[in-house]
Design a protein around this motif. Structure first.
Motif, PDB file in Angstrom:
ATOM      1  N   GLU A  45       0.834  -1.202   0.000  1.00 22.24           N
ATOM      2  CA  GLU A  45       0.000   0.000   0.000  1.00 22.24           C
ATOM      3  C   GLU A  45       0.869   1.251   0.000  1.00 22.24           C
ATOM      4  OE1 GLU A  45      -2.348   0.273   3.577  1.00 22.24           O
ATOM      5  OE2 GLU A  45      -0.613   0.074   4.888  1.00 22.24           O
ATOM      6  N   ALA A  46       0.356   2.301  -0.600  1.00 17.81           N
ATOM      7  CA  ALA A  46       1.051   3.589  -0.583  1.00 17.81           C
ATOM      8  C   ALA A  46       0.954   4.199   0.798  1.00 17.81           C
ATOM      9  CB  ALA A  46       0.438   4.527  -1.607  1.00 17.81           C
ATOM     10  N   VAL A  47       2.024   4.817   1.222  1.00 19.78           N
ATOM     11  CA  VAL A  47       2.075   5.465   2.530  1.00 19.78           C
ATOM     12  C   VAL A  47       2.125   6.989   2.373  1.00 19.78           C
ATOM     13  CG1 VAL A  47       3.432   5.769   4.641  1.00 19.78           C
ATOM     14  CG2 VAL A  47       3.230   3.491   3.582  1.00 19.78           C
ATOM     15  N   SER A  48       3.098   7.466   1.612  1.00 22.16           N
ATOM     16  CA  SER A  48       3.268   8.906   1.467  1.00 22.16           C
ATOM     17  C   SER A  48       4.126   9.178   0.246  1.00 22.16           C
ATOM     18  CB  SER A  48       3.943   9.482   2.724  1.00 22.16           C
ATOM     19  OG  SER A  48       4.071  10.879   2.638  1.00 22.16           O
ATOM     20  N   CYS A  49       3.863  10.325  -0.408  1.00 22.11           N
ATOM     21  CA  CYS A  49       4.613  10.707  -1.586  1.00 22.11           C
ATOM     22  C   CYS A  49       4.874  12.205  -1.555  1.00 22.11           C
ATOM     23  CB  CYS A  49       3.850  10.365  -2.867  1.00 22.11           C
ATOM     24  SG  CYS A  49       3.344   8.641  -2.991  1.00 22.11           S
ATOM     25  N   ILE A  50       5.918  12.614  -2.288  1.00 21.19           N
ATOM     26  CA  ILE A  50       6.255  14.026  -2.337  1.00 21.19           C
ATOM     27  C   ILE A  50       6.872  14.371  -3.678  1.00 21.19           C
ATOM     28  CG2 ILE A  50       8.563  13.652  -1.340  1.00 21.19           C
ATOM     29  CD1 ILE A  50       8.189  16.353   0.129  1.00 21.19           C
ATOM     30  N   TYR A  58       1.390  13.659  -0.382  1.00 19.40           N
ATOM     31  CA  TYR A  58       0.257  12.755  -0.222  1.00 19.40           C
ATOM     32  C   TYR A  58       0.516  11.909   1.021  1.00 19.40           C
ATOM     33  CZ  TYR A  58      -2.234   8.340  -0.575  1.00 19.40           C
ATOM     34  OH  TYR A  58      -2.979   7.236  -0.279  1.00 19.40           O
ATOM     35  N   TYR A  59      -0.528  11.681   1.800  1.00 25.06           N
ATOM     36  CA  TYR A  59      -0.464  10.763   2.940  1.00 25.06           C
ATOM     37  C   TYR A  59      -1.677   9.843   2.903  1.00 25.06           C
ATOM     38  CZ  TYR A  59       2.991  13.961   4.927  1.00 25.06           C
ATOM     39  OH  TYR A  59       4.104  14.746   5.133  1.00 25.06           O
ATOM     40  N   SER A  60      -1.447   8.573   3.172  1.00 26.53           N
ATOM     41  CA  SER A  60      -2.583   7.671   3.299  1.00 26.53           C
ATOM     42  C   SER A  60      -3.287   7.964   4.617  1.00 26.53           C
ATOM     43  CB  SER A  60      -2.117   6.218   3.255  1.00 26.53           C
ATOM     44  OG  SER A  60      -1.333   5.906   4.391  1.00 26.53           O
ATOM     45  N   GLY A  65      -1.095  12.677   9.953  1.00 24.24           N
ATOM     46  CA  GLY A  65      -0.991  13.250  11.291  1.00 24.24           C
ATOM     47  C   GLY A  65       0.098  12.623  12.145  1.00 24.24           C
ATOM     48  N   ARG A  66       0.628  11.466  11.717  1.00 16.59           N
ATOM     49  CA  ARG A  66       1.696  10.801  12.458  1.00 16.59           C
ATOM     50  C   ARG A  66       3.005  10.763  11.678  1.00 16.59           C
ATOM     51  NH1 ARG A  66       1.283   5.523  13.496  1.00 16.59           N
ATOM     52  NH2 ARG A  66      -0.040   5.077  11.684  1.00 16.59           N
ATOM     53  N   PHE A  67       2.919  10.647  10.364  1.00 15.14           N
ATOM     54  CA  PHE A  67       4.101  10.574   9.514  1.00 15.14           C
ATOM     55  C   PHE A  67       4.277  11.896   8.767  1.00 15.14           C
ATOM     56  CE2 PHE A  67       4.119   5.671   8.646  1.00 15.14           C
ATOM     57  CZ  PHE A  67       4.044   5.448  10.012  1.00 15.14           C
ATOM     58  N   THR A  68       5.534  12.262   8.533  1.00 17.51           N
ATOM     59  CA  THR A  68       5.852  13.458   7.756  1.00 17.51           C
ATOM     60  C   THR A  68       6.908  13.119   6.719  1.00 17.51           C
ATOM     61  OG1 THR A  68       5.395  14.877   9.666  1.00 17.51           O
ATOM     62  CG2 THR A  68       6.636  15.843   7.844  1.00 17.51           C
ATOM     63  N   ILE A  69       6.603  13.427   5.463  1.00 19.00           N
ATOM     64  CA  ILE A  69       7.559  13.196   4.385  1.00 19.00           C
ATOM     65  C   ILE A  69       8.239  14.519   4.044  1.00 19.00           C
ATOM     66  CG2 ILE A  69       5.912  13.574   2.484  1.00 19.00           C
ATOM     67  CD1 ILE A  69       7.307  11.195   1.041  1.00 19.00           C
ATOM     68  N   SER A  70       9.524  14.440   3.717  1.00 16.30           N
ATOM     69  CA  SER A  70      10.261  15.631   3.322  1.00 16.30           C
ATOM     70  C   SER A  70      11.335  15.236   2.328  1.00 16.30           C
ATOM     71  CB  SER A  70      10.883  16.323   4.540  1.00 16.30           C
ATOM     72  OG  SER A  70      11.794  15.465   5.189  1.00 16.30           O
ATOM     73  N   SER A  71      11.848  16.236   1.627  1.00 17.19           N
ATOM     74  CA  SER A  71      12.883  15.950   0.636  1.00 17.19           C
ATOM     75  C   SER A  71      13.989  16.989   0.707  1.00 17.19           C
ATOM     76  CB  SER A  71      12.288  15.896  -0.772  1.00 17.19           C
ATOM     77  OG  SER A  71      11.808  17.166  -1.152  1.00 17.19           O
ATOM     78  N   PRO A 103       0.481   8.250  -5.311  1.00 15.68           N
ATOM     79  CA  PRO A 103       0.463   6.817  -5.610  1.00 15.68           C
ATOM     80  C   PRO A 103       0.067   6.532  -7.066  1.00 15.68           C
ATOM     81  CG  PRO A 103      -1.053   7.378  -3.805  1.00 15.68           C
ATOM     82  CD  PRO A 103      -0.564   8.645  -4.379  1.00 15.68           C
ATOM     83  N   ASP A 104       0.490   5.372  -7.509  1.00 13.16           N
ATOM     84  CA  ASP A 104       0.181   4.973  -8.871  1.00 13.16           C
ATOM     85  C   ASP A 104       0.263   3.453  -8.956  1.00 13.16           C
ATOM     86  OD1 ASP A 104       0.091   6.370 -11.811  1.00 13.16           O
ATOM     87  OD2 ASP A 104       1.090   4.426 -11.883  1.00 13.16           O
ATOM     88  N   SER A 105      -0.523   2.867  -9.839  1.00 14.69           N
ATOM     89  CA  SER A 105      -0.526   1.415  -9.963  1.00 14.69           C
ATOM     90  C   SER A 105       0.686   0.894 -10.720  1.00 14.69           C
ATOM     91  CB  SER A 105      -1.807   0.946 -10.655  1.00 14.69           C
ATOM     92  OG  SER A 105      -1.907   1.549 -11.925  1.00 14.69           O
ATOM     93  N   ASN A 106       1.432   1.805 -11.347  1.00 17.04           N
ATOM     94  CA  ASN A 106       2.598   1.374 -12.130  1.00 17.04           C
ATOM     95  C   ASN A 106       3.816   2.217 -11.782  1.00 17.04           C
ATOM     96  OD1 ASN A 106       1.559  -0.752 -14.043  1.00 17.04           O
ATOM     97  ND2 ASN A 106       0.132   0.899 -14.504  1.00 17.04           N
ATOM     98  N   ILE A 107       4.171   2.192 -10.512  1.00 17.54           N
ATOM     99  CA  ILE A 107       5.362   2.908 -10.076  1.00 17.54           C
ATOM    100  C   ILE A 107       6.578   2.356 -10.810  1.00 17.54           C
ATOM    101  CG2 ILE A 107       6.916   3.286  -8.131  1.00 17.54           C
ATOM    102  CD1 ILE A 107       4.485   4.975  -7.841  1.00 17.54           C
TER     103      ILE A 107
END
Length: 120
Positions: A45-50, A58-60, A65-71, A103-107
């Motif tokens: 499953e997708a979790v998070s994207c940036i 994006y957050y699932s 509210g618990r996870f933070t993505i950064s780059s 998220p995408d079905s064909n990463i």
């Protein structure tokens, strides 16, 4: 192309971990980069994207509210700060990269994964 995850491990419920994904072989700012996970016996499953160049994230629902993505484009690295971890967060976490969407079905690209275990 390489996606190399680090930072996995074991933690008690309520604890924190930070995953890192060091990338190479593509233009970092042109890609959407993120995290998927797969728990034992469950679908991936997708979790998070940036996409850092446009500050889009994006957050699932289970992690919002618990996870933070950064780059960090200077380091070509994406991070996933995971707080208030729960046993149901136990999974192998995969770094992913795609030129179009996440998220995408064909990463397009996948890392080898990092195990996160949350248990008392």
């Amino acid at each position: 192309v390489q996606l190399v995850e680090s930072g996995g491990g074991s933690v008690q419920p309520g604890g924190s971990l930070r995953l890192s994904c060091a990338t190479s072989g593509f233009t970092f700012d042109d890609y959407v980069i993120g995290w998927y996970r797969q728990a034992p016996g469950r679908m991936r499953e997708a979790v998070s994207c940036i996409k850092g160049s446009v500050s889009a994230t994006y957050y699932s629902h289970p992690v919002k509210g618990r996870f933070t993505i950064s780059s960090d484009s200077a380091k070509n690295t994406v991070y996933l700060q995971m707080n208030n971890l729960k046993p149901e967060d136990t999974a192998v976490y995969y770094c992913v990269a795609d030129p179009h969407s996440c998220p995408d079905s064909n990463i397009l690209y996948w890392g080898k994964g990092a195990l996160v275990t949350v248990s008392p």
